[in-house]
Scaffold this active site. Structure first.
Site, short mmCIF file in Angstrom:
data_model
loop_
_atom_site.label_atom_id
_atom_site.label_comp_id
_atom_site.label_asym_id
_atom_site.label_seq_id
_atom_site.Cartn_x
_atom_site.Cartn_y
_atom_site.Cartn_z
N ASN A 10 -32.56 9.97 -2.44
CA ASN A 10 -32.52 9.68 -3.54
C ASN A 10 -33.80 8.80 -3.79
O ASN A 10 -33.72 7.82 -3.77
CB ASN A 10 -31.07 9.08 -4.07
CG ASN A 10 -31.37 8.63 -5.51
OD1 ASN A 10 -32.06 9.11 -6.24
ND2 ASN A 10 -29.97 7.94 -6.09
N LYS A 12 -34.71 7.89 -6.74
CA LYS A 12 -34.51 6.75 -8.01
C LYS A 12 -35.89 6.90 -8.67
O LYS A 12 -36.71 7.84 -8.61
CB LYS A 12 -34.10 5.59 -7.31
CG LYS A 12 -33.07 5.51 -6.47
CD LYS A 12 -32.29 4.05 -6.16
CE LYS A 12 -30.99 4.29 -5.30
NZ LYS A 12 -30.42 3.25 -4.96
N HIS A 96 -24.05 8.54 -10.32
CA HIS A 96 -24.56 7.15 -9.46
C HIS A 96 -24.05 5.78 -9.99
O HIS A 96 -23.99 5.74 -11.18
CB HIS A 96 -25.99 7.40 -9.41
CG HIS A 96 -26.45 6.48 -8.26
ND1 HIS A 96 -26.85 5.40 -8.38
CD2 HIS A 96 -27.06 6.82 -7.05
CE1 HIS A 96 -27.24 4.64 -7.13
NE2 HIS A 96 -27.44 5.81 -6.36
N GLU A 98 -25.90 3.29 -10.24
CA GLU A 98 -26.99 2.83 -11.22
C GLU A 98 -26.57 3.19 -12.59
O GLU A 98 -26.86 2.40 -13.50
CB GLU A 98 -28.03 2.89 -10.67
CG GLU A 98 -28.45 1.97 -9.20
CD GLU A 98 -29.34 2.51 -8.30
OE1 GLU A 98 -30.20 3.43 -8.59
OE2 GLU A 98 -29.39 1.91 -7.14
N GLU A 168 -20.61 5.91 -2.05
CA GLU A 168 -21.65 4.89 -1.95
C GLU A 168 -20.88 3.45 -2.51
O GLU A 168 -21.09 3.29 -3.65
CB GLU A 168 -22.79 5.14 -2.92
CG GLU A 168 -23.52 6.35 -2.65
CD GLU A 168 -25.05 6.64 -3.21
OE1 GLU A 168 -25.92 6.88 -2.26
OE2 GLU A 168 -25.03 6.17 -4.46
N GLY A 174 -29.02 -0.80 -1.59
CA GLY A 174 -30.09 -1.69 -1.79
C GLY A 174 -29.95 -3.02 -1.13
O GLY A 174 -30.86 -3.91 -1.43
N SER A 214 -27.91 1.80 1.93
CA SER A 214 -28.63 1.15 3.17
C SER A 214 -28.43 2.00 4.49
O SER A 214 -28.48 1.41 5.68
CB SER A 214 -27.91 -0.43 3.49
OG SER A 214 -28.29 -1.13 2.16
P1 13P Z 1 -30.26 2.49 -0.36
O1 13P Z 1 -30.23 3.58 0.66
O2 13P Z 1 -31.42 2.00 -0.98
O3 13P Z 1 -29.16 1.40 -0.35
O4 13P Z 1 -29.55 3.36 -1.77
C1 13P Z 1 -28.26 4.07 -1.68
C2 13P Z 1 -28.47 4.79 -2.75
O5 13P Z 1 -27.95 4.38 -3.74
C3 13P Z 1 -28.46 6.32 -2.65
O6 13P Z 1 -28.07 6.95 -3.98
#
Ligand code: 13P
Length: 256
Positions: A10, A12, A96, A98, A168, A174, A214
């Site tokens: 992803n 982002k 997601h 976010e 997740e 992150g 992560s």
């Molecule tokens: P990270 O791997 O940067 O922690 O992000 C995970 C994520 O949100 C994948 O959709």
């Protein structure tokens, strides 16, 4: 039908178009485990150019990171599932954390998005997961159950073929803090049990459940070694081709 092993990146809101094309080309041309389905969830602006540059024969599939819940209309700045399907984009990420947080997408809206995406012929990578306070108060399994019940469980068993679930935990996204393999396995097993109760063994056994939060080259093998972890949804580490290919090649088992 066996459930797929999947490594999904992803990206982002990262990479310019030139960077994105280079990254996708490096991943698609790398020596990869061909038992693993590789998916790149790239920004909307990159879908078409990346699709044109990445060889179909590489087996790399593309995903959008979001879509609207309507087919068309006066929704300035939005992208509909029909538009993605018209471009032959196979997957879309929905739910997601976010988007739940910054765009206030709740379970009811996500149910509409899932419905619209499937109706357009897309496959959905549906994200769920709890915040740290919920985990600390031991409400994480109930929280994820609510998310799945409210946004996914209106689907029929045959529609579940087109769903991949990504667990997740928000506290691991992150942050550099990863769920332990045992924590991931506990939740993945709980999700599979929810699927079994709702849809029966066949759907439960055939649904891929990915871990996200992560995931790195250094921890992927241990996470993917858990019996109910069928791969990863990878953020930061998917922005490095070398790191992401290491992750793709971290599966110790074949599809079950
Ligand atoms: P990270 O791997 O940067 O922690 O992000 C995970 C994520 O949100 C994948 O959709």
């Amino acid at each position: 039908m066996a459930r797929k092993l999947i490594a999904a990146g992803n990206w982002k809101m990262n990479t310019t178009i030139d960077e994105g094309i280079t990254l996708a080309q490096r991943v698609s041309s790398a020596d990869r485990n061909k038992n693993v389905l590789t998916i790149l969830a790239v920004p909307f602006t990159h879908l078409f150019p990346v699709m044109k540059k990445v060889k179909i024969s590489s087996g790399v599939k593309l995903a959008a990171q979001n879509c609207h819940h309507k087919t068309s209309g006066a929704f300035t700045g939005e992208i509909s599932p029909a538009m993605l399907a018209g471009m032959k984009i196979p997957y879309v990420v929905i739910g997601h954390s976010e988007r739940r947080e910054y765009n206030h997408e709740d379970n009811a809206l996500l149910a509409l998005k899932v419905r619209a995406a499937l109706d357009a012929g897309l496959k959905v990578i549906f994200c769920c997961g709890e915040a740290l306070d919920i985990r600390k108060s031991r409400g994480h399994v109930a929280h994820v159950k609510n998310q799945l019940t409210d946004s996914l469980f209106m689907l029929s068993a045959s529609e579940m073929k087109n769903i991949v679930i990504a667990y997740e935990p928000i506290w691991a996204i992150g942050t550099g803090e990863t769920a332990t393999p045992a924590q991931a396995q506990e939740m993945h097993l709980a999700i599979r049990e929810m699927l079994r109760k709702k849809y029966g063994k066949r759907v439960a056994d055939n649904t891929s459940i990915l871990y996200g939060g992560s995931v790195k080259g250094s921890n992927a093998a241990e996470l993917f070694g858990q019996p109910d972890v069928d791969g990863g949804l990878v953020g930061g580490a998917s922005l490095s081709a070398d790191e992401f290919v290491t992750i793709i090649n971290s599966f110790g088992r074949k599809a079950v």
